[in-house]
Motif scaffolding. Structure first.
Motif, PDB file in Angstrom:
ATOM      1  N   LYS A  54      38.692 -15.618  21.069  1.00 10.75           N
ATOM      2  CA  LYS A  54      38.176 -16.834  20.448  1.00 10.75           C
ATOM      3  C   LYS A  54      36.961 -16.507  19.579  1.00 10.75           C
ATOM      4  O   LYS A  54      36.128 -15.679  19.941  1.00 10.75           O
ATOM      5  N   LYS A  66      33.234 -26.040  10.006  1.00  8.11           N
ATOM      6  CA  LYS A  66      34.508 -26.733  10.241  1.00  8.11           C
ATOM      7  C   LYS A  66      35.559 -26.287   9.221  1.00  8.11           C
ATOM      8  O   LYS A  66      36.743 -26.155   9.559  1.00  8.11           O
ATOM      9  N   GLU A  69      36.778 -23.026  10.438  1.00  9.95           N
ATOM     10  CA  GLU A  69      37.638 -23.253  11.602  1.00  9.95           C
ATOM     11  C   GLU A  69      39.051 -23.621  11.151  1.00  9.95           C
ATOM     12  O   GLU A  69      40.040 -23.054  11.636  1.00  9.95           O
ATOM     13  N   ASN A  73      42.327 -21.034  11.702  1.00 11.10           N
ATOM     14  CA  ASN A  73      43.484 -21.427  12.494  1.00 11.10           C
ATOM     15  C   ASN A  73      44.737 -21.550  11.630  1.00 11.10           C
ATOM     16  O   ASN A  73      45.852 -21.279  12.093  1.00 11.10           O
ATOM     17  N   TYR A  87      39.877 -20.389  16.402  1.00  9.72           N
ATOM     18  CA  TYR A  87      38.565 -20.608  15.786  1.00  9.72           C
ATOM     19  C   TYR A  87      38.065 -22.000  16.146  1.00  9.72           C
ATOM     20  O   TYR A  87      38.813 -22.979  16.056  1.00  9.72           O
ATOM     21  N   THR A  88      36.778 -22.069  16.529  1.00 15.79           N
ATOM     22  CA  THR A  88      36.172 -23.332  16.905  1.00 15.79           C
ATOM     23  C   THR A  88      34.777 -23.430  16.300  1.00 15.79           C
ATOM     24  O   THR A  88      33.942 -22.539  16.531  1.00 15.79           O
ATOM     25  N   ALA A  89      34.531 -24.470  15.533  1.00 18.37           N
ATOM     26  CA  ALA A  89      33.194 -24.721  14.990  1.00 18.37           C
ATOM     27  C   ALA A  89      32.381 -25.473  16.037  1.00 18.37           C
ATOM     28  O   ALA A  89      32.883 -26.397  16.690  1.00 18.37           O
TER      29      ALA A  89
END
Length: 484
Positions: A54, A66, A69, A73, A87-89
């Motif tokens: 991740k 964002k 992100e 993805n 991916y995470t913001a």
């Protein structure tokens, strides 16, 4: 001859790759709204099967994080994406850092509010900078505003992921890495720069041209790297144990020595045009090959940029990068994210040539890697101060980065390099003390500050005022002696 002289040890969870299992990691990306390095990382991770995990993207501009992100993805869904990443913001930096195995740093203040001034104000005093992000008046002021940021980042790493491996891509490279270690001496950090890669590519071209063979990949060119970031040098270069210095000398004699350009002749060329005249001039004068692009090299000495009119710089085969480009490219860079996702451009995976993912693979035990990085000096370059950040080769292997000794710098090259090392040390000291007057001493000592003391004071005052919102950590900002 290079030998291992140190050992920085960190930990990464699940590092046993002996059975070819995939290693799962967490990457915390500070500056995760990046428009450059983030795109490269996403491209490279998607093509990596040895590690997975991740990526948490943190940026002061949350919307930019964002965007990355969404893009990251989306890339994972494309044909050819063999890696397994999400991916995470996040809006909280601590969430990105908590228990991270790797931390990526690539940050930048808004160029319109900072770098544009750091290029334009010195130009009004007749001081021209081809880049303006490492040394020179622009580099000094950029360091002033960057050090407090990196001090805070180091404190966050100490709190949330003290054993993480920290990759820095931000300039001024030396200053950033030095700050990380000054704030958190036990940090596992290093600086990554691709300038040496370009020199290896050039040497590979010489192999093909003069030895009449197919051009080898740059990774087959073995170089002994030494110096400081963007003012690096190669004492030895070889391919298949063959000394390449005779090819360099031949190329200089046959191709470079008589190469000339008139002011204005390069007006239609890229801002990043590089005809290697600075490189080979330094090689001829000092007998050692520089290993950085001409635009960077030119800023470390006063000779190449001491001109009456900006266009005269073109006589050295380079152009000055204007402030408007630095500002406009921020919007232009967005197209490579939006256009593929909108169907306006075909997305293709590329060989980026960068080594960040290869370093990760080495650190989790997949495959060792020898490459150039920026680390505190523990003897890699004996004639430079201990603790100062220098650029040499290092060996990456499971859980460790071991710097390699370099043949020492020639005396004259050391004499050119040493003032920059001292200035960088002074800049860190000044920022940690919040002392604008001490920062001004470094400003005065920079070789590009070739104006009178009164003009230097005036220029420094204007620069400080222009970026004042980014200098709040300096206690004497309103009443420094230099601004009286």
């Amino acid at each position: 001859m290079e030998t291992e002289i140190g050992n920085k040890v960190g930990t990464v969870r699940s590092t046993d790759s002996s059975n070819n299992s995939v290693v799962t990691v967490k990457i915390g990306y500070i500056g995760g709204g990046s428009r450059g390095w983030a795109h490269t990382l996403i491209n490279d991770l998607a093509q990596c099967t040895a590690i997975a995990g991740k990526v948490f993207l943190y940026d002061l501009d949350y919307e930019s994080a964002k965007r990355n992100e969404k893009f990251g993805n989306w890339v994972q869904e494309q044909d050819g994406a063999v890696g397994d990443w999400t991916y995470t913001a996040v809006e909280d930096r601590a969430e990105a850092l908590e228990d991270a195995d790797f931390v990526i740093l690539s940050t930048q203040d808004p160029p319109a509010e900072t770098m544009a001034h750091e290029l334009d104000i010195p130009a009004e005093y007749g001081i021209y900078q081809s880049v303006g992000d490492t040394v020179g008046p622009g580099g000094v002021v950029r360091a002033m505003r960057t050090i407090p940021v990196y001090r805070d980042i180091a404190a966050g790493i100490r709190e949330h992921c003290p054993d993480a491996w920290v990759f820095n891509y931000t300039n001024p490279m030396t200053i950033c890495v030095r700050t990380l270690y000054e704030e958190f001496p036990d940090i596992n950090a290093f600086g990554c720069c691709h300038e040496v890669f370009h020199t290896q590519e050039h040497l590979a071209e010489l192999v093909a041209e003069y030895l009449d063979v197919e051009q080898p990949p740059r990774t087959e060119i073995d170089v002994n790297v030494k110096g400081i970031n963007h003012f690096t040098w190669i004492g030895e270069a070889s391919w298949n144990d063959r000394d390449l210095y005779p090819l360099v000398e031949r190329h200089h004699e046959e191709e470079i020595r008589d190469r000339t350009f008139e002011p204005g002749e390069l007006d239609d060329e890229s801002w990043f045009v590089d005809n290697q005249l600075v490189t080979y001039e330094l090689f001829e004068r000092f007998g050692t090959l520089p290993a950085a692009g001409d635009r960077h090299l030119a800023e470390f000495v006063p000779w190449f940029l001491s001109v009456g009119e900006p266009a005269e710089v073109q006589s050295w085969g380079i152009r000055l990068t204007p402030s408007e480009y630095r500002v406009e490219r921020q919007e232009e860079a967005l197209s490579k994210f939006h256009d593929p996702m909108n169907g306006e451009e075909e997305f293709k995976f590329s060989e980026s040539g960068e080594e960040g993912v290869d370093m990760m693979r080495a650190l989790v035990g997949v495959e060792d890697l020898k490459t150039n990085v920026n680390l505190p000096n523990v003897g890699q370059i004996p004639s430079l101060p201990e603790g100062a950040v220098v650029e040499t080769n290092a060996l990456f292997s499971q859980g460790s980065v071991r710097p390699l000794t370099a043949v020492d710098l020639p005396d004259q090259v050391r004499n050119m390099t040493f003032p920059h090392v001292q200035n960088q040390e002074t800049m860190v000291e000044a920022a940690f003390a919040g002392d604008v007057d001490l920062a001004f001493r470094a400003f005065l000592n920079d070789p590009l500050v070739t104006v009178s003391i009164d003009d230097a004071k005036s220029m420094f005052r204007e620069l400080v005022d222009a970026v004042r919102p980014y200098l709040e950590d300096y206690w004497d900002l309103d009443e420094p002696a230099v601004l009286d």
